[in-house]
Motif scaffolding. Structure first.
Motif, PDB file in Angstrom:
ATOM      1  N   VAL A  48       3.518   1.660   4.328  1.00  0.00           N
ATOM      2  CA  VAL A  48       3.707   1.370   2.904  1.00  0.00           C
ATOM      3  C   VAL A  48       3.521   2.655   2.107  1.00  0.00           C
ATOM      4  N   VAL A 390       2.187  -0.159  -5.520  1.00  0.00           N
ATOM      5  CA  VAL A 390       1.693  -1.108  -4.515  1.00  0.00           C
ATOM      6  C   VAL A 390       0.875  -2.213  -5.173  1.00  0.00           C
ATOM      7  N   LYS A 399       0.743  -3.494  -0.225  1.00  0.00           N
ATOM      8  CA  LYS A 399       2.143  -3.738   0.089  1.00  0.00           C
ATOM      9  C   LYS A 399       2.970  -3.250  -1.097  1.00  0.00           C
ATOM     10  N   THR A 400       4.219  -2.989  -0.874  1.00  0.00           N
ATOM     11  CA  THR A 400       5.062  -2.431  -1.924  1.00  0.00           C
ATOM     12  C   THR A 400       5.176  -3.402  -3.095  1.00  0.00           C
ATOM     13  N   GLN A 409      11.100  -0.989  -6.096  1.00  0.00           N
ATOM     14  CA  GLN A 409       9.684  -0.682  -6.250  1.00  0.00           C
ATOM     15  C   GLN A 409       9.372  -0.369  -7.713  1.00  0.00           C
TER      16      GLN A 409
END
Length: 420
Positions: A48, A390, A399-400, A409
């Motif tokens: 990640v 994140v 996690k993204t 993102q």
């Protein structure tokens, strides 16, 4: 000599802000906004990507150059874990980014300023030890091993650029208000009475902020005389269980010359899960304040800015600033009291009117709406906090962070919007 210097600085600030208020910002090329900040990878954990983001927890304009801005990170990328948080990058230093909108309308980074302790050593975002602003949170590394504390650690959330080139930063630990030099070296730390840092003090009651919900916003009045800070949510006064008025939070003012403080009540539209975030000055008594929840804009999120005015609002400081529960009504703290009880006691919150609903106005997509700068002429610059790209996966790991509408993102982005 000190009084003379302070007077000169205040006069300079007042002139600079007056010039900015009257200036026509149309000659700055904002045509390419919204625009993302430039980023690279800070670290990678289990595949990640954690980006060197976070800029947008707080924002401020350069005091004289209207095309230049400063944005600041918080304590660094982190996720919830046990009784505290995991730090994805434990050695991360809260950082100011100085940038400008260049002639082509693009964001151009001028420099990064890392915050430092009084000895000039970079600080971390690790929690403060007991007695120095601790929130009771324990810090862990990515493997779940306990980390230490940092006497000068900061969970920075707002920033003010003063006319003399220095910075004022507020945070969510102490809560502290810290004065930094132009190079980011700590010059003074102002904390609640009872917290063992600094000589000038905030009211003791502010130490009852909720963990991770301290002094989320702060600005300086255009005359350069006063800092105005917003507490993010209802404080635990007297205790978490008894603080039942979940729409009440506080605004505190700090006179830079005298150290005198005042407190005002702010009535949120939402409840305990909502936040009062950044604040920016329109005049010495009128301000713009963020109210938001934690949802993404495209998933019913609340992302609003209100005009508020301190004129006519009651100072609820009370007579004893060292009282840990602050002013009481009929034996109950303000956070225990209903708005009808507060009104019956003759206390008035700040007035407020809606200035803009970002979701309705521009389809604002982000969850974290945390930085605003008023340009004058009813134009507002808006920044999001991308959380370093994140979020928590539910097990204490990153996690993204994905924007649901675009599938991309989340990254720090600068917007400009017209307000009422």
């Amino acid at each position: 000599m000190k009084k003379l210097l302070l007077s000169v600085l205040m006069l300079t600030a007042a002139i600079a802000c007056k010039d900015d208020d009257n200036a026509n910002n149309n000659d700055v090329n904002y045509s390419k906004l919204p625009q993302e900040f430039p980023f690279n990878t800070l670290t990678t954990i289990n595949g990640v990507e954690v980006i060197n983001g976070g800029f947008g927890s707080g924002a401020t304009a350069h005091p004289t150059r209207k095309s230049e801005f400063y944005v600041i990170t918080d304590r660094g990328p982190n996720t919830a874990y046990l009784n505290g948080i995991k730090f994805s990058a434990p050695n991360f230093t809260p950082t100011i980014m100085h940038f400008k909108i260049n002639a082509e309308g693009n964001i151009e980074v001028i420099r990064y300023i890392k915050l430092k302790n009084p000895s000039g050593q970079p600080i971390t975002g690790l929690p403060n030890p007991a007695g120095m602003g601790s929130t009771g949170e324990t810090a862990y590394d990515v493997n779940g091993n306990p980390l230490g504390t940092d006497n000068y650690g900061l969970d920075s959330e707002s920033i003010v650029a003063a006319a003399d080139g220095t910075f004022w930063v507020s945070d969510e630990y102490g809560p502290h208000i810290v004065h930094y030099s132009a190079d980011g070296v700590e010059m003074e730390r102002i904390s609640p009475i009872g917290v063992n840092t600094g000589n000038r003090k905030l009211p003791a009651v502010l130490a009852k902020r909720r963990p991770n919900r301290g002094m989320e916003g702060m600005c300086m009045t255009p005359d350069g005389k006063m800092l105005v800070g917003t507490m993010q949510s209802t404080m635990y006064v007297p205790t978490k269980a008894l603080a039942t008025n979940t729409t009440l939070t506080r605004i505190v003012t700090f006179d830079l010359a005298t150290g005198q403080t005042k407190q005002y009540l702010y009535k949120q539209d939402g409840g305990a899960s909502d936040s009062v975030c950044d604040i920016t000055a329109v005049s010495n008594s009128e301000f713009l304040v963020i109210e938001r929840d934690g949802n993404f804009g495209s998933q019913g999120g609340i992302k609003k800015v209100y005009r508020i005015n301190l004129t006519g609002a009651s100072d609820v400081s009370g007579t004893d600033l060292a009282a840990v529960d602050g002013l009481k009504i009929n034996g109950k703290t303000l956070e225990q009291s209903s708005w009808s009880e507060i009104s019956a006691a003759g206390l008035q919150p700040v007035s407020k009117t809606l200035a803009v609903d970002l979701v309705t106005k521009i389809g604002y997509e982000h969850d974290k709406f945390e930085g605003i700068v008023y340009l004058g002429n009813n134009k507002l610059v808006v920044f999001n906090d991308d959380d370093f790209g994140v979020v928590d996966d539910g097990n204490g790991n990153p996690k993204t962070k994905i924007l649901p509408k675009t599938g991309k993102q989340d990254k720090g982005t600068m917007y400009i919007v017209d307000i009422q």
